[in-house]
Design a protein around this motif. Structure first.
Motif, PDB file in Angstrom:
ATOM      1  N   PHE A 134       0.182  -6.574  -7.567  1.00 24.61           N
ATOM      2  CA  PHE A 134       0.907  -6.872  -6.335  1.00 24.61           C
ATOM      3  C   PHE A 134       2.222  -6.095  -6.264  1.00 24.61           C
ATOM      4  N   THR A 135       2.988  -6.073  -7.370  1.00 23.42           N
ATOM      5  CA  THR A 135       4.268  -5.364  -7.350  1.00 23.42           C
ATOM      6  C   THR A 135       4.050  -3.854  -7.264  1.00 23.42           C
ATOM      7  N   LEU A 138       3.385  -2.223  -3.548  1.00 26.48           N
ATOM      8  CA  LEU A 138       4.466  -1.888  -2.603  1.00 26.48           C
ATOM      9  C   LEU A 138       5.014  -0.485  -2.838  1.00 26.48           C
ATOM     10  N   SER A 145       0.966  -0.408   2.278  1.00 23.57           N
ATOM     11  CA  SER A 145       1.639  -1.214   1.255  1.00 23.57           C
ATOM     12  C   SER A 145       2.745  -2.063   1.881  1.00 23.57           C
ATOM     13  N   ILE A 149       2.464  -6.208   1.764  1.00 26.91           N
ATOM     14  CA  ILE A 149       3.444  -7.000   1.022  1.00 26.91           C
ATOM     15  C   ILE A 149       4.182  -7.942   1.989  1.00 26.91           C
ATOM     16  N   CYS A 152       1.890 -10.884   2.458  1.00 29.07           N
ATOM     17  CA  CYS A 152       1.799 -11.730   1.264  1.00 29.07           C
ATOM     18  C   CYS A 152       3.083 -12.516   1.016  1.00 29.07           C
ATOM     19  N   THR A 153       4.242 -11.876   1.216  1.00 33.13           N
ATOM     20  CA  THR A 153       5.488 -12.607   0.963  1.00 33.13           C
ATOM     21  C   THR A 153       5.710 -13.659   2.049  1.00 33.13           C
TER      22      THR A 153
END
Lengths: 435, 162
Positions: A134-135, A138, A145, A149, A152-153
């Protein structure tokens, strides 16, 4: 000293050898017993470590510089495409292999007794690998990306009470920007790999402590009568073969497909549709059908607690080490898989075109009509399935739990497949070739 | 001799554990303070400044004007009231464009739609679009873009009138 060199070399070799047992049970060597998935995960981790270490020297973790540094890597650096491609495909494969490894361990019953703590360490590593994916997602800072993200956030913000604070912590502010990229870069390149190395070491040590890979219970007698063979060459040559084939596979698909790169991130325009990384698309699909509170909190945390809880179930350990524990277990799991495919597909279609619980009960809160109601129906259905499965097959707790695990795993897979291949613009259902 | 040593040894062990625990707490405090300070440094420069949207007459009743740099839309309702709407969809944060023909904000990501007041027209979004505080000063519309204000649905007192 003339053989000083020789000694150093020998001690390096013995370090590798000491990590392995001198003799291994022959019954645990068959490839289809484990499919070598744990070893594959280690090999992929090493590939990611190598390619990632190289990219650290080129990548620039700022909103202005990130995309440019990727372009530089791709277009002006010798082997840049290969390195980035291998990292991309290695990462995706690692997630797939880790999930399959978890399935293998579960479906051969290796999560209780002496292996319980290792089951938990494994779950921890699974979480870390997802965080790592996940990290890393981005970092290219392209449209795909950036918006994945974002989506998702924003999911995080639906968690009651702490959600918005958690979101702010992850994003490092209110909008995805310089703070987010620095956050993710530090987590992706240092924190998560370091934790993974620590947990991996612990994981491997616990495997040794448990006496190596779980042995099929119907072969235990043979093993006890002396079914051991030296680890070299019996195990090491098998491991080398798997590792080399896997590395070759990663290199070939990296060369053939490279790593995707979309247009640079533009916070003003969302592409259509926006999808989470594939390993979170199942959650995003769930979010289209039930209230956010249930999609991002209640259902995932229930399933996570279940994964922890199974380690304490009163299963009798007499049939461990065999896939689905027994022939009956295999039949039950096949039935569960078929049920999951039929019901999940039907649920998606019915929810999309027929049923609108909110419309039936005007005035009721969405959290009840779109959340509690479907969840209660789901829970009742799952409980009924569990009871009837256990009764009809007169099965053990272990066999029934395996079948339930298959039920949930296949349902989540159906959700993921729907989200990846059957959702087009505006997240409308369509055929893959229409997207 | 050994009997005399025992309580002393266990006392020292406990003391060492206590100091170890304290040191750990201290390290944790230092680390969180250090990382907490980072937030101030990376925050956008002086966001408290209001953005000047323009004179009241420039905005037709029933119109929506986009302010890309401020991440918001200035909506003037049919009755002449002003609302500043956050560009971010309340479902999963995509940027919502204004569709003039259909008179609605239509999210490209998951099909949520909002009316000119930011109210939800179709799910999966469950909340009205966030708003920013609007102030009208000597016939000039000003929007405070520092902090999006969450709301469940549109209510009359959210509108700023000239």
């Amino acid at each position: 000293m003339p053989d000083n060199n020789n000694n150093n070399w020998a001690s390096a070799r013995s370090l590798v050898q000491h990590a392995r047992p001198v003799r291994v049970p022959e019954a645990a060597l068959r490839f289809t017993h484990t499919f070598g998935l744990g070893g594959m995960a280690l090999v992929l981790f090493l590939v990611l470590l190598g390619t990632g270490l190289l990219m650290i020297f080129v990548y620039e973790p700022t909103p202005e510089g990130a995309y440019k540094s990727i372009l530089h890597m791709q277009d002006e650096t010798l082997f840049g495409r290969l390195i980035r491609g291998a990292h991309h495909w290695g990462a995706n494969l690692l997630i797939a292999v880790t999930v399959l490894h978890l399935f293998r361990v579960f479906l051969t019953g290796g999560f209780q007794g002496v292996r319980r703590s290792n089951w938990f360490i494994g779950l921890g590593m699974m979480v870390l690998i997802l965080v790592s994916g996940f990290t890393g997602y981005l970092l290219p800072w392209d449209q795909v990306s950036y918006w994945a993200i974002t989506v998702c956030t924003e999911m995080l913000a639906y968690v009651p009470v702490v959600g918005q604070g958690l979101q702010r912590l992850v994003v490092g502010g209110t909008e995805i920007g310089a703070a987010t990229i620095l956050n993710f870069y530090a987590l992706h390149t240092v924190v998560v790999p370091l934790l993974l190395i620590m947990l991996m070491t612990w994981h491997f040590w616990r495997v040794r402590l448990a006496g190596g890979v779980i042995v099929p219970s119907d072969r235990e007698d043979a093993v006890a009568r002396g079914g051991y063979v030296p680890y070299r060459p019996n195990l090491i040559e098998r491991e080398k073969a798997v590792a080399l084939v896997l590395v070759a596979f990663v290199v070939v698909i990296a060369i053939m497909f490279g790593a995707p790169l979309d247009l640079p991130a533009n916070p003003g325009t969302s592409p259509n549709p926006v999808k989470a990384p594939w390993y979170f698309i199942g959650l995003q699909e769930l979010l289209l059908h039930v209230h956010p509170l249930f999609a991002v909190l209640v259902i995932p945390s229930t399933l996570s607690l279940a994964l922890i809880g199974v380690a304490y179930l009163p299963c009798d350990g007499s049939s461990t080490g065999r896939w689905f524990l027994s022939a009956k277990g295999r039949r039950m799991s096949a039935l569960a898989a078929a049920t999951a495919v039929v019901f999940t597909t039907a649920w998606i279609l019915v929810d999309e075109w027929v049923v609108d619980p909110g419309g039936w009960m005007p005035g009721s809160a969405p959290v009840i009509s779109d959340g509690l109601l479907p969840f209660a129906v789901l829970l009742a259905g799952v409980t009924a399935f569990y009871m009837s499965l256990k009764k009809y097959f007169s099965a053990t707790v272990g066999e029934t739990v395996q079948a339930m695990f298959v039920l949930f795993a296949v349902s989540f897979t159906v959700l993921t497949v729907t989200g990846v291949w059957f959702r087009g613009a505006g997240m409308v259902l369509m055929w893959p070739w229409q997207i | 001799m050994a009997d005399i040593d025992k309580p002393r040894r266990s006392f020292l062990t406990r003391l060492a554990t206590l100091f170890g625990g304290l040191a750990l707490l201290e390290a944790g405090w230092i680390a969180t303070s250090f990382l907490g300070g980072r937030r101030k440094a990376t925050a956008a420069p002086d966001k408290s400044a209001e953005q000047i949207a323009g004179p009241v007459e420039r905005f037709e009743p029933g119109s929506v004007t986009a302010f890309g740099d401020g991440h918001f839309y200035l909506a003037r309702l049919d009755d002449g009231g002003f609302l500043a709407l956050h560009r971010k969809c309340t479902h999963l944060g995509c940027a919502v464009p204004w569709n003039v023909d259909e008179q609605r904000f239509a999210c490209p990501c998951h099909g949520s739609a909002f009316d000119i007041r930011g109210d939800v027209l179709s799910s999966p979004a469950t909340r009205a679009l966030d708003q920013f505080a609007v102030r009208i000063d000597n016939g000039i519309v000003k929007v405070d873009t520092s902090r999006p204000i969450r709301r469940a649905v549109f209510e009359a007192d959210q509108v700023t009138r000239a």
